[in-house]
Design a protein around this motif. Sequence first.
Motif, mmCIF file in Angstrom:
data_model
loop_
_atom_site.group_PDB
_atom_site.id
_atom_site.type_symbol
_atom_site.label_atom_id
_atom_site.label_comp_id
_atom_site.label_asym_id
_atom_site.label_seq_id
_atom_site.Cartn_x
_atom_site.Cartn_y
_atom_site.Cartn_z
ATOM 1 N N UNK A 243 38.681 22.305 25.822
ATOM 2 C CA UNK A 243 37.443 22.702 26.403
ATOM 3 C C UNK A 243 38.538 22.648 28.097
ATOM 4 N N UNK A 244 39.125 21.575 28.181
ATOM 5 C CA UNK A 244 39.887 21.160 29.048
ATOM 6 C C UNK A 244 40.836 22.447 29.393
ATOM 7 N N UNK A 245 41.786 22.828 28.473
ATOM 8 C CA UNK A 245 42.666 24.055 28.314
ATOM 9 C C UNK A 245 42.101 25.192 28.432
ATOM 10 N N UNK A 246 41.028 25.465 27.918
ATOM 11 C CA UNK A 246 40.105 26.445 28.347
ATOM 12 C C UNK A 246 40.036 26.537 29.725
ATOM 13 N N UNK A 247 39.374 25.470 30.048
ATOM 14 C CA UNK A 247 38.339 25.786 31.558
ATOM 15 C C UNK A 247 39.690 25.676 33.122
ATOM 16 N N UNK A 248 40.883 25.423 32.809
ATOM 17 C CA UNK A 248 42.067 25.565 33.241
ATOM 18 C C UNK A 248 42.317 27.578 33.001
ATOM 19 N N UNK A 249 42.374 27.938 31.438
ATOM 20 C CA UNK A 249 42.726 28.975 31.833
ATOM 21 C C UNK A 249 41.715 30.078 32.377
ATOM 22 N N UNK A 250 40.858 29.124 32.470
ATOM 23 C CA UNK A 250 39.401 30.400 32.796
ATOM 24 C C UNK A 250 39.666 30.658 34.361
ATOM 25 N N UNK A 251 39.561 29.477 35.177
ATOM 26 C CA UNK A 251 39.593 29.124 35.979
ATOM 27 C C UNK A 251 40.965 30.068 37.206
ATOM 28 N N UNK A 252 42.369 29.353 36.558
ATOM 29 C CA UNK A 252 43.075 30.205 37.104
ATOM 30 C C UNK A 252 43.055 32.251 36.797
ATOM 31 N N UNK A 253 42.477 32.818 35.413
ATOM 32 C CA UNK A 253 41.952 34.264 35.128
ATOM 33 C C UNK A 253 41.230 34.773 36.208
ATOM 34 N N UNK A 254 40.040 33.998 36.217
ATOM 35 C CA UNK A 254 39.009 34.406 37.912
ATOM 36 C C UNK A 254 39.933 34.315 38.992
ATOM 37 N N UNK A 255 40.565 32.960 39.351
ATOM 38 C CA UNK A 255 40.650 32.953 40.774
ATOM 39 C C UNK A 255 42.317 34.541 40.562
ATOM 40 N N UNK A 256 43.012 34.901 39.704
ATOM 41 C CA UNK A 256 43.458 36.140 39.556
ATOM 42 C C UNK A 256 42.935 37.577 39.503
ATOM 43 N N UNK A 257 41.625 37.488 39.150
ATOM 44 C CA UNK A 257 40.661 38.490 38.774
ATOM 45 C C UNK A 257 40.374 38.970 40.054
ATOM 46 N N UNK A 258 39.470 37.914 40.742
ATOM 47 C CA UNK A 258 39.067 38.125 42.813
ATOM 48 C C UNK A 258 40.635 38.594 43.395
ATOM 49 N N UNK A 259 41.734 38.029 43.079
ATOM 50 C CA UNK A 259 42.718 38.113 44.514
ATOM 51 C C UNK A 259 42.892 39.991 43.450
ATOM 52 N N UNK A 260 42.972 40.384 42.721
ATOM 53 C CA UNK A 260 43.167 41.722 41.817
ATOM 54 C C UNK A 260 41.879 42.462 42.402
ATOM 55 N N UNK A 261 40.286 41.868 42.589
ATOM 56 C CA UNK A 261 39.637 43.196 43.161
ATOM 57 C C UNK A 261 39.865 42.837 44.938
ATOM 58 N N UNK A 262 39.914 42.225 45.454
ATOM 59 C CA UNK A 262 40.406 42.226 46.473
ATOM 60 C C UNK A 262 41.201 43.155 47.491
ATOM 61 N N UNK A 263 42.566 43.568 46.548
ATOM 62 C CA UNK A 263 43.646 44.213 46.300
ATOM 63 C C UNK A 263 43.015 45.754 45.982
ATOM 64 N N UNK A 264 42.224 45.600 45.184
ATOM 65 C CA UNK A 264 41.397 47.147 44.554
ATOM 66 C C UNK A 264 40.595 47.280 46.405
ATOM 67 N N UNK A 265 40.298 46.572 46.702
ATOM 68 C CA UNK A 265 38.941 47.077 48.107
ATOM 69 C C UNK A 265 40.523 47.638 49.112
ATOM 70 N N UNK A 266 41.569 46.586 48.927
ATOM 71 C CA UNK A 266 42.400 47.370 50.263
ATOM 72 C C UNK A 266 43.114 48.508 49.749
ATOM 73 N N UNK A 267 43.447 49.050 48.657
ATOM 74 C CA UNK A 267 43.437 50.116 48.236
ATOM 75 C C UNK A 267 45.351 49.581 47.882
#
Length: 487
Positions: free
Chosen positions: A406-430
């Motif tokens: 769970x610790x590894x999965x939670x870390x991976x999920x947290x990092x992937x969430x940050x990457x997804x949020x960053x990608x969504x922000x870059x899409x909004x900026x074009x």
Amino acid sequence: MNRTYALIAVCAMLGACALGPDGKPPAMPQPAHYGAQPQAELSVMAEGASQRFVTGATPVPEWWKLYRSDALNALVDEGLRASPNLAAADKGLVAAREQLRAQVGSSLLPRIDAGGQATRQRGLGIPEAGPPTVLYNLFVGQIQAQYTFDLFGAARYENASLAAQVDQQAFQLDAARRALAANIVTGAIGAAALHAQLDVTERLVALANDDAHDAERRYALGSASRADMLAAQQNAASLAASLPGLSAQWLATRHALAVLLGRTPDRAPDDLDLTGLTVPSDVPVVLPSELLRTRPDIQAADSALKAAAAQVGVATAQMFPSLSISASMGKGGFDWPTALSGAGALWSVGASLSQPIFHGGALRAQRRAAIATYDAAVEQYRQTVLAAFQNVANTLAALETDSEALAFADTASSKARDVSADAAARVRLGAIAPRAARGSEQQYLDARLSTIRASSARMSDTAALFQAMGSPVASAVRDAQQVSKAP
């Protein structure tokens, strides 16, 4: 008379001797710790919480309340109250107690019966002395008493064996009650986890369909190859194919949970919110020496051992003499006035002493069979204890690995969430294309699925460990003693 008294005294002294094993369980090894490796005091921190394994603590009676969910508490309470299996086991225990009362009363106390008889008979006469037939009435009323002396303890051993079997049923009922609570908890956690996985998987399917449609448009415009389009379509179809099986598993879990609660499957309870459950922070780890008294299955095996030991005494006592006395008193006559007068008094007193001499070797064979059954019960007790140690060791090991996963999965999920949020922000900026953001979100959702599975596994294995610890010693022993002393 002196010889009779001497015979009774000798029989009483022989009867006082133990004719079978004492029924004490064999000594078992006491491991320093349950598993191949010592248990850590604290688990790995996962999702902001770690579990502390309290060695030497006592079991928790209502351990499911440590999840801090009123909805879960209500489900467990309903199941313990309405389960047909528990009700059937409880009624079976009541019946066993009454059978024990009946056997104790019939074997250790005198039997007294009252009877009456009124008949009219036609008998053959002697032609030379009177009429060829005789008609007469017969009226008899009497009280009969009979008592068999338990000189060698056959009845007492039989009663002790049945009392131990009643104790065994009581411990089995306690084990069934705790197993039901654990099954309800794990069922509710499993249903909530499957519901969450369904939601995530449906979102993955939606994203895959968007990718497939985007690939089709790009292929039509000539900016994507046919292989890219087919690969996107195949990925979307594969994800969609996983939904029916996951949905069937989710519904089957809900139906099973409804039956555990005593409901029909169409009245399955609503799913819990997996994020609303709190993993218990303190988990008791009973000492191996105390586990022998807290586990209902070990206590049931101990009772079975005592029952088998008593049966050896029964088989041995049946090889010795048996003494019975009987008496009757009443009135009888050929008409009511005679029957009710002093002339109609009837009485009898008798005693019988029997000693088995030759039964074709049956009595000795029965005793050897009882001894073999007792030896088997001893080995079964050993196996039950070893299986209990293994159960605890496996559950502790599973909890430790669950926390790590769970610790590894939670870390991976947290990092992937940050990457997804960053990608969504870059899409909004074009800055990037939308399909790049969908890929990042898909990676996050895949990691989220792993986190859901690991989190539900830790909660379910925690419930399994609480069940493996057994019941508090005081209540379990008190229940068993009440059953044994019920007559």
